[in-house]
Design a protein around this motif. Structure first.
Motif, PDB file in Angstrom:
ATOM      1  N   CYS A 186      40.887  42.846  30.531  1.00  0.00           N
ATOM      2  CA  CYS A 186      41.818  42.521  29.455  1.00  0.00           C
ATOM      3  C   CYS A 186      41.364  41.232  28.790  1.00  0.00           C
ATOM      4  N   ALA A 187      42.048  40.848  27.735  1.00  0.00           N
ATOM      5  CA  ALA A 187      41.630  39.681  26.958  1.00  0.00           C
ATOM      6  C   ALA A 187      41.529  38.440  27.833  1.00  0.00           C
ATOM      7  N   HIS A 245      44.519  42.310  39.276  1.00  0.00           N
ATOM      8  CA  HIS A 245      45.779  42.981  39.612  1.00  0.00           C
ATOM      9  C   HIS A 245      45.554  44.367  40.201  1.00  0.00           C
ATOM     10  N   THR A 246      44.427  44.987  39.937  1.00  0.00           N
ATOM     11  CA  THR A 246      44.176  46.331  40.434  1.00  0.00           C
ATOM     12  C   THR A 246      43.726  46.346  41.891  1.00  0.00           C
ATOM     13  N   ASN A 256      35.261  40.156  42.835  1.00  0.00           N
ATOM     14  CA  ASN A 256      35.777  38.969  43.528  1.00  0.00           C
ATOM     15  C   ASN A 256      35.298  37.666  42.908  1.00  0.00           C
ATOM     16  N   VAL A 257      34.768  37.732  41.676  1.00  0.00           N
ATOM     17  CA  VAL A 257      34.261  36.536  41.005  1.00  0.00           C
ATOM     18  C   VAL A 257      34.987  36.368  39.672  1.00  0.00           C
ATOM     19  N   GLU A 291      49.971  37.393  47.050  1.00  0.00           N
ATOM     20  CA  GLU A 291      49.876  38.232  48.244  1.00  0.00           C
ATOM     21  C   GLU A 291      48.485  38.853  48.392  1.00  0.00           C
ATOM     22  N   SER A 292      47.963  39.403  47.307  1.00  0.00           N
ATOM     23  CA  SER A 292      46.720  40.173  47.410  1.00  0.00           C
ATOM     24  C   SER A 292      45.465  39.303  47.447  1.00  0.00           C
TER      25      SER A 292
END
Length: 637
Positions: A130-131, A186-187, A193-194, A242-243
């Motif tokens: 996303c932007a 978010h997915t 991871n960067v 959390e994630s």
């Protein structure tokens, strides 16, 4: 290996032993040897060697001059090799440099005198879900590092690799307690991871940190950029608690991730921690800052998640390559690995220390503090050092020992330069025509545009005046320096309805000029704070564009020095590899040995008046933009 020496320079061997012997003697397949009477071969592979050497068959008895050949079977093929005169100092030695840029990984094999023998490049994956969000994979990046290193070292004996230097963009890598990737999206895709350096998702967090007015902000020009790590960390905590945040055990700057991956050491480079994390070499981490911005949990276990131990760039890290990393890279375990650099800082080391004697430059016989290194690629960085700390509003630093030990670094920058040129050129209606022209001629699109501008003007020395009525403010991705305004946006004044190649060429020229005017803006701010900059040293992809270089010289009024070695960023990483190997006692010594001037581009004094007026217009564009924004925010108008 089944071979013996009959004299200090002579050996006999059977065919199957040849490759191992050559690697042992010459640290590569063949380098500077004489084979048989009158034959001379240099840098020849073993297959070619077999086709050119003299083969002695059916020996009835060993030749008297080679008494050690006794015992060779009569029908066995033998190679009689006479080694050319090579002193121990002339035996092959190399450094491996790895540069992780925005879109690719590059590696180079570099000699002790700074000559790049081989290079390799592999693209890396970028996700933009996303932007303002840009993500990468640390596993993808490491795999590309391994592939490129293997490619540049495949023709040598890796025992000759004395040291390895890594540089990379200042992206944020997140790993869990098992050193496995943690998703920064978010997915929940762990592979991604960067958080890339150019990711501006944390603009709001950066603004809040700036509003705290904490004392550490004085060392970043008074404004916290979303391209630094504290706002990115705060965004992860507030949006992926959390994630990501609770799972994360290690937050690395990408250069430090690479040195950890290579050595297993968690020691961080001062280059990254000082420049992007607010660390102070003299005072360490400031507890009050992390508490004030809501990241006090990073203080646990002596800041183990972001760095307990630090060292200067070029310092050997750990015990060199681990067995696993050596296998991945195709190198030997224990090979020295240097504390890493941010990519722009590697470029700085690759150019700023070159000997300028005899070039009639204003920085000749002056300290390195009279020089500015400009590393221009996707973005641009402007690096200048001083003996005392100089605080420049809107310019990062001063950073002690972040690039050169014992000197204070100020770092200006532009967030989009090469990327801006691509955006302007590829977004134009005439780009298809330009691309077709470039493919037909075999030239780069920018080379085609430079040539087109010459045809439009007829006088190459004055073609820059074609934009007298066309002006661009280049902050399409915000202003990093010297305004430190991430809300600033791009402006174009002077557009027409034209969609021709002429129109594209003019927009392209105005974009190059806008970038150079931004450099002048940064230099003015740094001079006002006490820097005495007299000469520019350019490197990076844009420095290969002759019009970009000449425009910088004309607009700043300063001579521009280009390096003899075009791959100056890779050379800078080789410099720290040489230091880690102990072949050089300091970064300054390594720079002196390994960097050289290519040629000098001087300003055209006839354009001074034109650019003085264009610079005045340039500065007004920002003021007008702010006036427009204020009008739209004023409900009373």
């Amino acid at each position: 290996m089944g071979w013996r020496s009959s004299s200090p320079n002579t050996w006999v061997c059977s065919p199957q032993d040849m490759p191992a012997i050559l690697r042992t003697i010459f640290c590569k397949k063949v380098q500077g040897i004489r084979i048989g009477p009158g034959a001379s071969l240099f840098s020849m592979d073993v297959e070619s060697l077999y086709a050119n050497i003299e083969i002695e068959k059916g020996l009835e008895e060993p030749r008297s001059e080679y008494p050690e050949a006794a015992g060779v079977e009569p029908e066995e093929e033998c190679f009689w090799i006479q080694r050319a005169s090579l002193s121990a100092g002339e035996m092959s030695r190399y450094y491996v440099a790895v540069d992780v840029g925005t879109a690719s990984v590059r590696a180079a094999l570099v000699t002790p005198d700074g000559r790049v023998k081989h290079t390799a490049e592999e693209p890396v994956v970028i996700w933009d879900p996303c932007a303002e969000h840009y993500e990468q994979s640390s596993e993808d990046i490491w795999s590309k590092c391994c592939r490129t290193v293997k490619r540049v070292t495949r023709d040598i004996d890796v025992a000759c690799v004395r040291g390895v230097g890594f540089d990379a963009t200042c992206s944020l890598v997140v790993l869990d307690r098992h050193f496995q990737p943690v998703a920064v999206n978010h997915t929940g895709v762990r592979e991604r991871n960067v958080v890339m350096w150019m990711d501006h998702r944390a603009a709001e967090q950066a603004a809040r940190i700036t509003a705290s007015k904490h004392r550490v902000l004085r060392g970043v020009g008074g404004v916290m950029s979303p391209e630094m790590q504290p706002p990115k960390l705060l965004w992860l905590k507030e949006n992926l608690r959390e994630s990501c945040w609770k799972e994360a055990a290690h937050f690395f700057d990408l250069p430090d991730f690479l040195s950890w991956k290579a050595t297993g050491s968690l020691c961080r480079s001062l280059c990254t921690l000082v420049c992007k994390w607010t660390y102070s070499p003299s005072e360490g981490w400031d507890d009050t800052f992390w508490s004030a911005v809501g990241l006090e949990d990073l203080m646990e276990n002596s800041y183990s998640k972001i760095g307990e131990q630090t060292c200067c760039p070029g310092t050997p890290v750990g015990r060199g390559l681990t067995a696993d990393a050596a296998a991945d890279l195709g190198l030997r375990p224990g090979t020295a690995v240097a504390a890493s650099l941010i990519d722009a800082h590697a470029g700085g080391l690759g150019v700023i220390g070159a000997d300028v004697s005899g070039h009639q430059l204003p920085c000749e016989e002056q300290p390195v503090t009279s020089r500015m290194a400009l590393i221009c690629g996707t973005s641009s960085c402007h690096m200048a050092v001083s003996t005392q700390p100089l605080f420049v509003p809107g310019v990062w630093g001063p950073y002690l020992s972040a690039m050169l030990p014992g000197l204070w670094l100020n770092e200006g920058g532009q967030s989009a330069t090469g990327r801006l040129v691509d955006h302007v050129v590829k977004g134009h209606a005439a780009y298809g025509q330009l691309r077709e022209q470039a493919e037909t001629s075999g030239k780069h699109v920018c080379s085609c545009l430079n040539l087109h501008l010459q045809h439009m003007c007829g006088d190459a020395a004055h073609l820059e005046q074609l934009t007298a009525g066309l002006h661009i403010w280049p902050d399409f991705h915000g202003n990093r320096s010297p305004l430190a305004d991430q809300t600033s946006r791009g402006l174009v004044v002077g557009l027409t309805l034209s969609q021709t190649l002429d129109d594209l060429a003019l927009l392209y020229l105005a974009t190059l000029q806008a970038i150079a005017l931004g450099t002048r803006h940064i230099i003015d701010a740094m001079r006002e704070a006490g820097h005495d900059i007299t000469t520019l040293f350019l490197c990076g992809g844009l420095s290969k564009n002759a019009l970009f270089v000449q425009t910088h010289a004309n607009i700043t009024g300063l001579p521009v020095v280009l390096p003899a070695e075009p791959e100056a960023v890779l050379l800078g990483s080789a410099v720290i590899g040489a230091c880690a190997s102990s072949d050089c006692g300091s970064i300054q010594e390594a720079m002196k040995k390994m960097t050289r001037i290519g040629h000098v581009v001087r300003p055209n004094p006839e354009l001074e008046s034109f650019y003085r007026r264009k610079y005045a217009v340039f500065l007004r564009l920002y003021d007008h933009q702010k006036e427009c924004v204020a009008l739209m925010e004023d409900d009373g108008v």
